[in-house]
Design a protein around this motif. Structure first.
Motif, PDB file in Angstrom:
ATOM      1  N   GLY A   3       0.819  -1.210   0.000  1.00  0.00           N
ATOM      2  CA  GLY A   3       0.000   0.000   0.000  1.00  0.00           C
ATOM      3  C   GLY A   3       0.850   1.256   0.000  1.00  0.00           C
ATOM      4  O   GLY A   3       0.546   2.234  -0.705  1.00  0.00           O
ATOM      5  N   ALA A   4       1.935   1.257   0.783  1.00  0.00           N
ATOM      6  CA  ALA A   4       2.828   2.418   0.823  1.00  0.00           C
ATOM      7  C   ALA A   4       3.505   2.635  -0.526  1.00  0.00           C
ATOM      8  O   ALA A   4       3.643   3.779  -0.982  1.00  0.00           O
ATOM      9  N   VAL A   5       3.910   1.560  -1.176  1.00  0.00           N
ATOM     10  CA  VAL A   5       4.510   1.688  -2.508  1.00  0.00           C
ATOM     11  C   VAL A   5       3.484   2.232  -3.496  1.00  0.00           C
ATOM     12  O   VAL A   5       3.796   3.075  -4.345  1.00  0.00           O
ATOM     13  N   GLY A   6       2.243   1.773  -3.386  1.00  0.00           N
ATOM     14  CA  GLY A   6       1.182   2.294  -4.259  1.00  0.00           C
ATOM     15  C   GLY A   6       0.938   3.774  -4.031  1.00  0.00           C
ATOM     16  O   GLY A   6       0.763   4.549  -4.983  1.00  0.00           O
ATOM     17  N   ILE A   7       0.930   4.198  -2.769  1.00  0.00           N
ATOM     18  CA  ILE A   7       0.751   5.621  -2.467  1.00  0.00           C
ATOM     19  C   ILE A   7       1.920   6.426  -3.014  1.00  0.00           C
ATOM     20  O   ILE A   7       1.728   7.496  -3.610  1.00  0.00           O
ATOM     21  N   ALA A   8       3.144   5.926  -2.826  1.00  0.00           N
ATOM     22  CA  ALA A   8       4.322   6.633  -3.337  1.00  0.00           C
ATOM     23  C   ALA A   8       4.260   6.754  -4.852  1.00  0.00           C
ATOM     24  O   ALA A   8       4.553   7.820  -5.417  1.00  0.00           O
ATOM     25  N   ASN A   9       3.869   5.697  -5.519  1.00  0.00           N
ATOM     26  CA  ASN A   9       3.782   5.710  -6.975  1.00  0.00           C
ATOM     27  C   ASN A   9       2.709   6.687  -7.453  1.00  0.00           C
ATOM     28  O   ASN A   9       2.935   7.477  -8.376  1.00  0.00           O
ATOM     29  N   THR A  10       1.555   6.645  -6.837  1.00  0.00           N
ATOM     30  CA  THR A  10       0.457   7.547  -7.207  1.00  0.00           C
ATOM     31  C   THR A  10       0.853   9.006  -6.968  1.00  0.00           C
ATOM     32  O   THR A  10       0.592   9.880  -7.806  1.00  0.00           O
ATOM     33  N   THR A  11       1.480   9.259  -5.838  1.00  0.00           N
ATOM     34  CA  THR A  11       1.894  10.621  -5.517  1.00  0.00           C
ATOM     35  C   THR A  11       2.974  11.101  -6.478  1.00  0.00           C
ATOM     36  O   THR A  11       2.979  12.267  -6.895  1.00  0.00           O
ATOM     37  N   LEU A  12       3.889  10.225  -6.850  1.00  0.00           N
ATOM     38  CA  LEU A  12       4.936  10.605  -7.794  1.00  0.00           C
ATOM     39  C   LEU A  12       4.352  10.938  -9.164  1.00  0.00           C
ATOM     40  O   LEU A  12       4.758  11.921  -9.803  1.00  0.00           O
ATOM     41  N   VAL A  13       3.389  10.162  -9.613  1.00  0.00           N
ATOM     42  CA  VAL A  13       2.723  10.457 -10.887  1.00  0.00           C
ATOM     43  C   VAL A  13       1.984  11.797 -10.788  1.00  0.00           C
ATOM     44  O   VAL A  13       2.011  12.605 -11.722  1.00  0.00           O
ATOM     45  N   ALA A  14       1.348  12.045  -9.649  1.00  0.00           N
ATOM     46  CA  ALA A  14       0.652  13.322  -9.462  1.00  0.00           C
ATOM     47  C   ALA A  14       1.631  14.488  -9.502  1.00  0.00           C
ATOM     48  O   ALA A  14       1.330  15.551 -10.068  1.00  0.00           O
ATOM     49  N   VAL A  15       2.812  14.303  -8.934  1.00  0.00           N
ATOM     50  CA  VAL A  15       3.835  15.362  -8.964  1.00  0.00           C
ATOM     51  C   VAL A  15       4.269  15.621 -10.403  1.00  0.00           C
ATOM     52  O   VAL A  15       4.398  16.780 -10.829  1.00  0.00           O
ATOM     53  N   LEU A  16       4.477  14.553 -11.161  1.00  0.00           N
ATOM     54  CA  LEU A  16       4.898  14.731 -12.554  1.00  0.00           C
ATOM     55  C   LEU A  16       3.820  15.427 -13.383  1.00  0.00           C
ATOM     56  O   LEU A  16       4.124  16.238 -14.253  1.00  0.00           O
ATOM     57  N   GLU A  17       2.558  15.107 -13.127  1.00  0.00           N
ATOM     58  CA  GLU A  17       1.461  15.743 -13.864  1.00  0.00           C
ATOM     59  C   GLU A  17       1.256  17.195 -13.437  1.00  0.00           C
ATOM     60  O   GLU A  17       0.770  18.005 -14.215  1.00  0.00           O
ATOM     61  N   ARG A  18       1.609  17.508 -12.215  1.00  0.00           N
ATOM     62  CA  ARG A  18       1.376  18.856 -11.693  1.00  0.00           C
ATOM     63  C   ARG A  18       2.630  19.716 -11.683  1.00  0.00           C
ATOM     64  O   ARG A  18       2.705  20.719 -10.966  1.00  0.00           O
ATOM     65  N   THR A  19       3.611  19.354 -12.476  1.00  0.00           N
ATOM     66  CA  THR A  19       4.853  20.120 -12.521  1.00  0.00           C
ATOM     67  C   THR A  19       4.613  21.596 -12.831  1.00  0.00           C
ATOM     68  O   THR A  19       5.175  22.457 -12.159  1.00  0.00           O
ATOM     69  N   PRO A  20       3.775  21.945 -13.825  1.00  0.00           N
ATOM     70  CA  PRO A  20       3.534  23.380 -14.066  1.00  0.00           C
ATOM     71  C   PRO A  20       2.900  24.086 -12.858  1.00  0.00           C
ATOM     72  O   PRO A  20       3.260  25.215 -12.533  1.00  0.00           O
ATOM     73  N   GLU A  21       1.979  23.419 -12.204  1.00  0.00           N
ATOM     74  CA  GLU A  21       1.351  24.011 -11.022  1.00  0.00           C
ATOM     75  C   GLU A  21       2.378  24.242  -9.919  1.00  0.00           C
ATOM     76  O   GLU A  21       2.396  25.299  -9.271  1.00  0.00           O
TER      77      GLU A  21
END
Length: 165
Positions: free
Chosen positions: A55-73
């Motif tokens: 679950g922690a790895v899944g959260i880290a992965n999801t959060t990392l993808v969110a960071v990459l998608e929100r780079t302009p923000e």
């Protein structure tokens, strides 16, 4: 009585040669039950730890993808004055919220399944009330730890580089 029977059995079967026969009593049922319960508890704890790690790895992965998608923000926030620690704490807070939600949902489903099985088998359900508080706290901790790497990546984003994208 099994121990007493095992001690007296050689005298009953071969009274003239007691030393030629030996009887071993079966293991004590209470001790055997305690050993099985301990082994089962260890197994379930190991499975829970593995599930928590996944679950922690899944959260880290999801959060990392969110960071990459929100780079302009993130770049815009940095350009208008947000510091690295503000960005990092936002990402850690988001992943901790995901972990807390996961702990709440997991505890709720676990309690529901335990109650459903107890009703189906006509058992008396025995639930530890600390689970209601402990599961979200463990989820919060796992989510916060899982968000550290994505938060570090997000905090390192330079505003000029992010705004070019």
């Amino acid at each position: 009585a099994a121990v007493q029977v095992a001690e007296e059995l050689p005298y009953a079967l071969t009274p003239q040669a007691v030393d030629t026969l030996s009887a071993m009593p079966p293991p004590d049922p209470r001790g055997l039950r305690d050993a099985v319960t301990g082994d089962l508890s260890g197994l379930l704890f190991s499975l829970a730890a593995i599930c928590l790690f996944i679950g922690a790895v899944g959260i880290a992965n999801t959060t990392l993808v969110a960071v990459l998608e929100r780079t302009p923000e993130i770049g815009l926030r940095r350009a208008v004055g947000a510091r690295r620690r503000h960005i990092g704490s936002q990402i850690v807070a988001e992943s901790a919220a995901l972990g807390t939600l996961g702990g709440l949902v997991g505890a709720s489903l676990g309690i529901f399944v335990a109650l459903a099985v107890s009703l189906a088998k006509q058992w008396t359900p025995v639930l530890d009330p600390r689970i209601v508080f402990l599961a979200p706290l463990i989820g919060l901790a796992a989510g916060a730890v899982a968000g550290l790497y994505p938060a570090t990546r997000a905090a390192k984003i330079e505003p000029t580089e992010a705004l070019r994208r």
